[in-house]
Structures are given as C-alpha cells and as structure tokens.
Design an enzyme around this catalytic site. Structure first.
Site, PDB file in Angstrom:
ATOM      1  N   LEU A  85       2.842   0.422   6.809  1.00  0.00           N
ATOM      2  CA  LEU A  85       1.684   1.114   7.311  1.00  0.00           C
ATOM      3  C   LEU A  85       2.811   1.848   8.676  1.00  0.00           C
ATOM      4  CD1 LEU A  85      -1.696   0.380   5.831  1.00  0.00           C
ATOM      5  CD2 LEU A  85      -0.464   2.503   5.518  1.00  0.00           C
ATOM      6  N   GLY A  86       3.095   0.486   9.484  1.00  0.00           N
ATOM      7  CA  GLY A  86       3.461   0.828  11.083  1.00  0.00           C
ATOM      8  C   GLY A  86       4.572   1.960  10.980  1.00  0.00           C
ATOM      9  N   GLN A 136      -3.824   0.605   0.277  1.00  0.00           N
ATOM     10  CA  GLN A 136      -2.583   0.636   1.157  1.00  0.00           C
ATOM     11  C   GLN A 136      -0.983   1.466   0.087  1.00  0.00           C
ATOM     12  OE1 GLN A 136      -0.274  -2.354   2.927  1.00  0.00           O
ATOM     13  NE2 GLN A 136       1.597  -2.199   3.407  1.00  0.00           N
ATOM     14  N   LEU A 161      18.762  -3.445   8.380  1.00  0.00           N
ATOM     15  CA  LEU A 161      19.186  -2.706   9.085  1.00  0.00           C
ATOM     16  C   LEU A 161      20.658  -4.279  10.045  1.00  0.00           C
ATOM     17  CD1 LEU A 161      19.552  -2.177  12.229  1.00  0.00           C
ATOM     18  CD2 LEU A 161      17.298  -4.203  12.250  1.00  0.00           C
ATOM     19  N   TYR A 193     -15.761 -12.339  -2.259  1.00  0.00           N
ATOM     20  CA  TYR A 193     -15.546 -14.145  -1.782  1.00  0.00           C
ATOM     21  C   TYR A 193     -15.817 -14.862  -2.508  1.00  0.00           C
ATOM     22  CZ  TYR A 193     -13.488 -11.469   2.829  1.00  0.00           C
ATOM     23  OH  TYR A 193     -12.761 -10.185   3.135  1.00  0.00           O
ATOM     24  N   ASP A 211       2.823  -5.634  11.912  1.00  0.00           N
ATOM     25  CA  ASP A 211       3.044  -7.404  10.604  1.00  0.00           C
ATOM     26  C   ASP A 211       3.785  -7.475  12.198  1.00  0.00           C
ATOM     27  OD1 ASP A 211       0.658  -6.768   9.525  1.00  0.00           O
ATOM     28  OD2 ASP A 211       1.952  -7.199   7.848  1.00  0.00           O
ATOM     29  N   GLY A 265     -11.547  -9.249   6.646  1.00  0.00           N
ATOM     30  CA  GLY A 265     -11.800  -7.810   7.932  1.00  0.00           C
ATOM     31  C   GLY A 265     -11.681  -6.057   7.702  1.00  0.00           C
TER      32      GLY A 265
END
Length: 508
Positions: A15-16, A112, A136, A215, A297, A306
């Site tokens: 996502l980032g 996601q 990499l 939960y 991350d 959350g």
C-alpha cells in the site's frame, strides 16, 4: 547491461509503495517500482479506508474502484464468539459520527488484496514502471543520488539503476532500514497469529451488507473473526503457541476452530488459505537517511487493532510523493524533504500508541497498566492531528490535536470541509486541493499571487469563519490539504506576501 536512470526508485509494492508510485506518476515524475514478490497482496488484510485516505484516493481517480470492493458499514464487538456473550460493543451504525460533516469522501471498507491492484493499474496508466519478481540486492548513495543493484529473480540477471531518490517501502522485514543503520523501538512482538481464510454461508449469523469484526475471547482461543464482504468470504485469526507450526493447523483443526468461533457446530467451511503472522508494535528511530525515505511498515509496524496501518501507509506515500515531486521539478529546495519525517513520524507514533492500547483492551486486558498509552480520540487522530515542520508557518505554539467538528483552519492542520460554489456548482473546499498550492479566499484582490486562486462564493456563510479569514483574508493550502499559512485580512501587497511565504515553506 547499461545503467538505467529514474528520478525515484520505489522498493516494495504494498500500500505504501504503490501509493507513492501512483502519486509520483500523477505529477509527471519518472518512477520505477520493484517488488520481490510475484504480484500484489493475495490476502484480505489492512481493511478499511478513512475518509481522509479516500480524499487522497479520489484525487488519484480511483475512489469508485476502491469503493467497489468495499463492504457495508462495520460493526465491532468484543465477544465470546459470534453468537455468544458480548463483553463490549465498540462501533455500530447508531454511534457512528457524521463523517459527512467532515469530508466529502466516504468511509471505505475494501481490503488490501482489492486496493493494491487498483493502485497498480492506475500507476501504470499514468506511466509508472512496476516490476515484480525483482529484488533489491544492494544500494549505495552519495550527494547526487542512489545506485541500486536489482536482481530479476526468474532469470538471475543483475541490473543497475541510478535514481535521484529511493523510497523504501519494503515492509517490516525489509533490509533497507537495517542497512541504513536505523534502529527501531517499541513494544516489539505481541503475539503470533494463525490466519484462516475461508468461505461459508453465515448469512443467518451476520448482518447482511455489513462488515463484521468480532474480537473473540473464549476458553478455546483469543482471536478475531472478520466477515469482509457479502460473498461468503471470512477470516478467523487466532493467537497461537509459538512452538506450533502451520502444519499443526490442518483442515480438521481449522474447521473445529471456525465452528467454535461462529457457534455453528455443523458448519462445513471451505478453507482457502492458512497463514502465520506476527502482531507487533515498532517505530523506526528515523524516517529518512540522506536520499532514502521510509514509508509504510518499513517506518512503523502497528497492530491491526484500529485499522490505521494501511491508511497511514497510503498517507505516507502521498506525503513523500508531493514533496519529492516539488523538489525534482525545481519548485522547492531540498529542505522541504526534512518536513516528511518531522510531520509523519509523530503521526505514526500516535497511530502505534493508539493501536497498541486497542490491542491491550481487545486482546490482552491483563497487560493494562500505567505504561499503556492514554486513549486517543479516533476523529482527532484522523482529522485533527497537527503538522509541525518548516513547511508550515504556525500562528502559535499550541500543537494539540483539534476537534475536527470545531476546527478553526489554523496553519498546520487539515483545511476544513466547507461547501462552496465554484465554477457554477457546489463543491467541497477539500476537492479544490491536490493539484498544487491553493489560496482560499473570497476577495478577488488576492488573485495575482502565483498560485491557484479559485473563484468562490459562500452560500452557507461558513467559509470565512471555518478558515479564520473572514471576507477579505486568505488561507494558503498545501497539495496535501494542510493549511500552510493564513491572513485574517487583506494585506498591502498580496502577491509579494504569498510569494515570500512560499519561498519560506518550500525552502527556495
């Protein structure tokens, strides 16, 4: 092979990484993104997009596609099981705030595995190059750029890429942060989890058209049940003994766990996948080093309690993208890039703290003590968190989070949502932002300021008050929708004043 040069190399296509790729490409930056994985995420995690995140995604033209993968409104409870005793109700429609008063964008509930392909396709449409199965191997940097050696995994071929900047989005197990010597701190590993993705008809036990998150705390296990969409797909994740392996969770055991969680003793689920993952809370000591910037991350690891980890990653990608683009296009000096860590790291720390407290309350109440961070208001965190850096000219030293329902448009905070008339139709002020710097004003005397000054009328009479500019003042808003500076009244030379402000906040 001859070296390749790009303006920005992004390592990681989560996502980032894909958000940074998309927003860089949207601004005409030459970007190459590589990922060692075969493709985008396969598992339904990081579910949910806050309206703030959706504001950014709609600027990229992908709001509708993201919403197409969204389930309905979410119900969150702490319970013994899906039909067992409820210990606490965290969220329902009845107590949901009026997000429409804060943003023109909706609350998304896509996971996601749906969002990443949307970001990927849009990035490629905008001209970005994204290579999977590409790892990499190593990199070095100097005063002029970064040199990276890349391995094409299927062929074993090595290539060298020269980039002006490197965005490290290689996740919490990535090597870039460690190779830079950046340490991290935090509560660390919290619990190992087994995630079971399965299909079953639970329509009699879950609300139709809703996303259900329970939960679970019972005698058999501690975990969570998520009903992601209405297409029969669900996830059960449980804390497990670290001495166990995936092999210990065969179909029979997974079926028994699902039956316990759902209270359907004769349920025959179709097990789609079983994964093993670690819930943790980490924060990198720095978010940048030279020409390398950490996002998602790679910069912080937050418990999923959350739903803010994925949102923070998308927002990281947007923030570093507009700042790198401004520098690479000669619109800003390199000092602007220091504002990335100055603004994003405090926010990430607040997200980790809030999520860790949620973890303790929802999974591990026995850990509650004085070291657990104090509660953080969800709306203030999402809409009222301050930006303090050289890219803002604050009016005072008060950097507390704001109540977004009573925000005053101060510099360093998100510009409020107000409905105005623009080009003959009603629109939100939020939808004016994202394509560059915008001066919000009702006075045409500000028109010749070197930035976009949309012609606005204010039918509601709220704009001047919410932005603190009255009928003659002005508010200078950054590409990310954050107020950089404002004047409560008309100044003697508006053009020269705005140019001086821009020179200051853009380090030019």
């Amino acid at each position: 092979m001859k070296d390749t040069h790009v303006q920005v190399l992004v390592v990681g296509a989560g996502l980032g990484g894909l958000s940074a790729t998309l927003f860089l490409a949207q601004q005409g930056i030459d970007v190459l993104t590589v990922s060692k994985h075969a493709g985008t995420a396969l598992h339904p995690k990081a579910t949910g997009q806050t309206p703030r995140t959706m504001e950014l995604l709609r600027r990229a033209g992908v709001e509708d596609e993201v919403m197409a993968g969204s389930g309905g409104p979410i119900t969150i409870k702490i319970a013994e099981s899906l039909q067992g005793e409820v210990f606490r109700t965290i969220a329902t429609d009845e107590d949901a705030p009026d997000f429409g008063a804060l943003s023109p964008a909706p609350f998304g509930m896509a996971s996601q595995d749906h969002v990443e392909p949307v970001l990927l396709d849009r990035s490629r449409d905008l001209g970005a190059e994204v290579r999977f199965h590409t790892e990499l191997v190593s990199f070095t940097q100097d005063g002029d750029g970064v040199e990276a050696r890349l391995l094409d995994v299927p062929t074993g071929r090595l290539t060298t890429v020269r980039a002006d900047y490197l965005v490290a989005a290689d996740g919490h197990r990535g090597k870039i942060r460690e190779s830079l010597g950046i340490e991290r701190h935090g509560h660390g590993p919290l619990a190992g989890h087994i995630g079971i993705i399965f299909e079953a008809d639970l329509s009699l036990h879950t609300a139709p058209g809703r996303t259900t998150l329970f939960y679970l705390r019972n005698q058999a296990f501690t975990g969570a049940f998520v009903s992601l969409t209405t297409d029969r797909r669900h996830v059960l994740t449980i804390e497990h003994d670290s001495r166990e392996s995936l092999a210990d969770y065969d179909e029979d055991r997974c079926t028994a766990l699902i039956r316990t969680a759902t209270d359907v003793p004769d349920l025959t689920p179709k097990i789609l996948d079983v994964t093993r993952w670690e819930m943790a809370a980490w924060m990198a000591d720095r978010f940048s080093s030279g020409r390398v910037f950490l996002v998602g991350d790679a910069a912080k690891v937050t418990p999923p309690t959350g739903g803010l980890g994925g949102n923070t990653a998308v927002q990281d990608g947007y923030d570093i993208a507009w700042k790198l683009a401004a520098v690479l296009k000669g619109e800003a000096g390199t000092g602007l890039l220091a504002s990335y860590e100055a603004e994003r790291r405090p926010y990430a720390q607040a997200v980790v703290d809030s999520s860790y407290r949620n973890y303790v309350e929802r999974f591990a109440p026995h850990l509650m003590d004085d070291d657990v961070p104090a509660p953080i208001d969800y709306l203030e965190l999402g809409f009222g968190f301050p930006c303090r850096s050289s890219a803002v000219l604050p009016e005072d030293d008060d950097a507390a989070m704001e109540d977004p329902f009573t925000s005053t448009g101060r510099p360093g905070y998100r510009a409020p949502h107000v409905t105005v008339r623009h080009n003959g139709s009603e629109t939100s002020t939020v939808d004016l932002f994202g394509r560059g710097w915008v001066l919000v004003t009702l006075d045409p005397a500000w028109n010749d300021c070197g930035v976009d000054v949309p012609v606005l009328t204010d039918p509601s009479g709220r704009l001047g008050t919410r932005y603190g500019i009255g009928d003659r003042g002005a508010s200078l808003v950054r590409p990310d929708g954050v107020v950089a500076w404002r004047s409560p009244d008309l100044v003697l030379d508006p053009g020269a004043t705005v140019r001086r402000v821009l020179d200051s906040v853009l380090d030019r």
